[in-house]
Design a protein around this motif. Sequence first.
Motif, PDB file in Angstrom:
ATOM      1  N   UNK A   1      -5.217   9.813  16.548  1.00 43.62           N
ATOM      2  CA  UNK A   1      -5.592  10.160  15.176  1.00 43.62           C
ATOM      3  C   UNK A   1      -6.546  11.359  15.159  1.00 43.62           C
ATOM      4  N   UNK A   2      -7.522  11.363  16.066  1.00 44.00           N
ATOM      5  CA  UNK A   2      -8.467  12.492  16.176  1.00 44.00           C
ATOM      6  C   UNK A   2      -7.720  13.771  16.535  1.00 44.00           C
TER       7      UNK A   2
ATOM      8  N   UNK B   1      -5.557  18.858  14.747  1.00 43.34           N
ATOM      9  CA  UNK B   1      -4.344  19.660  14.985  1.00 43.34           C
ATOM     10  C   UNK B   1      -4.313  20.201  16.425  1.00 43.34           C
ATOM     11  N   UNK B   2      -4.475  19.274  17.386  1.00 44.69           N
ATOM     12  CA  UNK B   2      -4.475  19.637  18.809  1.00 44.69           C
ATOM     13  C   UNK B   2      -3.427  18.816  19.568  1.00 44.69           C
ATOM     14  N   UNK B   3      -2.627  19.509  20.357  1.00 43.31           N
ATOM     15  CA  UNK B   3      -1.709  18.845  21.283  1.00 43.31           C
ATOM     16  C   UNK B   3      -2.182  19.213  22.697  1.00 43.31           C
ATOM     17  N   UNK B   4      -3.030  18.358  23.296  1.00 44.94           N
ATOM     18  CA  UNK B   4      -3.753  18.797  24.494  1.00 44.94           C
ATOM     19  C   UNK B   4      -3.048  18.496  25.810  1.00 44.94           C
TER      20      UNK B   4
ATOM     21  N   UNK C   1       3.569  19.165  16.875  1.00 49.92           N
ATOM     22  CA  UNK C   1       4.124  20.522  17.025  1.00 49.92           C
ATOM     23  C   UNK C   1       3.241  21.530  16.273  1.00 49.92           C
ATOM     24  N   UNK C   2       2.061  21.788  16.824  1.00 48.42           N
ATOM     25  CA  UNK C   2       1.119  22.721  16.191  1.00 48.42           C
ATOM     26  C   UNK C   2       1.315  24.122  16.756  1.00 48.42           C
ATOM     27  N   UNK C   3       0.768  25.091  16.022  1.00 50.13           N
ATOM     28  CA  UNK C   3       0.848  26.486  16.472  1.00 50.13           C
ATOM     29  C   UNK C   3       0.208  26.619  17.860  1.00 50.13           C
TER      30      UNK C   3
ATOM     31  N   UNK D   1      -5.438  23.307  24.329  1.00 51.36           N
ATOM     32  CA  UNK D   1      -6.615  22.433  24.266  1.00 51.36           C
ATOM     33  C   UNK D   1      -6.572  21.396  25.390  1.00 51.36           C
ATOM     34  N   UNK D   2      -7.715  20.780  25.653  1.00 45.69           N
ATOM     35  CA  UNK D   2      -7.814  19.819  26.756  1.00 45.69           C
ATOM     36  C   UNK D   2      -8.455  18.528  26.276  1.00 45.69           C
TER      37      UNK D   2
END
Length: 535
Positions: A144-145, A150-153, A183-185, A191-192
Amino acid sequence: MNVTLAVKQYVSKMIESSGPGMKVLLMDKETTSIVSVVYTQSEILQKEVYLFERIDSQNRENMKHLKAICFLLIFSYFSNVISKSEVKALAEADEQEVVAEVQEFYGDFIAVNPHLFSLNLQGVSRGRSWEPTLLTRTTQGLTSVLLALKKCPMIRYQLSSDMAKRLAESVKQIITKEYELFDFRKTEVPPLLLILDRSDDAITPLLNQWTYQAMVHEMLGLNNNRIDLSRVPGISKDLREVVLSADSDEFYANNMYLNFGEIGSNIKNLMEDFQKKKPKGQQKLESIADMKAFVDNYPQFKKMSGTVSKHVTVVGELSRLVSERQLMEVSEVEQELACQNDHSSAHQNVRRLLQNPRVSELDAVRLVMLYALRYERHSSSNLPGLMEDLNRKGVSERYRRMVHSMVEYGGKRVRGSDLITPTDAVAITKQFFKGLKGVENVYAQHQPLLHETLDQLIKGRLKDSQFPYLGPSTLRDRPQDIVVFIIGGATYEEALTVYTLNRTTPGVRIVLGGTTVHNTKSFVSMCGNSEKGFF
């Protein structure tokens, strides 16, 4: 990377998308906490929400003239991903056909500070294993966070913790399954997500704190930004519970990371400023202009009056407890145990404090726990002697047992990192402060292990052998957007570390989260409750 703003935007969006008109906000126990931490009631009122109701409330009037916005952990404006079967069950239950729309909002966490979140979960483990239902709940909260930010780490985890690996795999499974949601830009540097285990640093949650927010939580307890002051001697009715929110309280926002000495000085300035602005008793209201000026200034004066009385009360109670429990002496010895390498001096000082009748049961136990962790394998370690001192002091058997539970939880056998880095005692120049001025000297030598971990991560030096990546891919560049999650709970001292790193490291944005936010009492209780799983 601001978790407070992310939740605020979700709440605003769900209210605004329902259109103009009077509204009621229906929430459950969890979402009530989520909303109340980021919005004051007056802010929500400005958005035409005139009623707040719990969905489990029994006696509810029929109010068809109000639009109902339901923000629930399980169902309508859902705070996480929902399945088709759940939507079907909701449709079948909607006998009056009043549900106009169902949406997913990823606000399944408590945004404590802009860079700190909590899942408000206690006792997530039994020994070294997950409670199965709480692994699911933690996975939902953490994904959820990520969706809210908007992070796909890419994911790294602490190798020495099986729980960290299982959570990493569980989060990865959701990201893979719900790939369209993630599926973010694409950014130049992905991100990590770094997943850690509290057992790697059991020292930080055991220390007394000297910055405002951390000190309040340690001594009074902060629960969803609220403090229960009902036990304070002579407390007035309207101050029995107070809210400390950086969003709505300028004094708190400016002082939450300052040390106790600076707070005392700033409270004095706040009082003096208040006295200057306070309407004079004999103020003449002779003209319409006089009356208008008074009415215009009154709300501001009333708000300032509330701020002053709140912080004077809180700081006054902190001062009383510091004196009553002799916390300056206790804290100095804690810092010596955490940061220095002189066993003889540490042992002597702990024994001296255990014989002091004004040192509380909790403070006595925390000192022995710190000694046990620090000198666990020292050739001259005298833990049995200190345990006997606790017994003679009248410390309950339950608390005494927790000393061994603490070593089982966070002792040398468990840790994956080098928590104790011996510091030459001579290298630390002790500067005893007069009054409250030098809190940062003797009383703030300690830095959490998280500081070293993040420092190495930012510099690209964090060892893959200790913190492997999940999957074949690795980061070629130094990370920029970092979400750190601590299984077993984070602390406000670690939140301060993240706040400082965000301010001093250009281009790096860090958010810290935990299953909960600990003070010593909650941490000791957690370790005591987990002990059955260790043996």
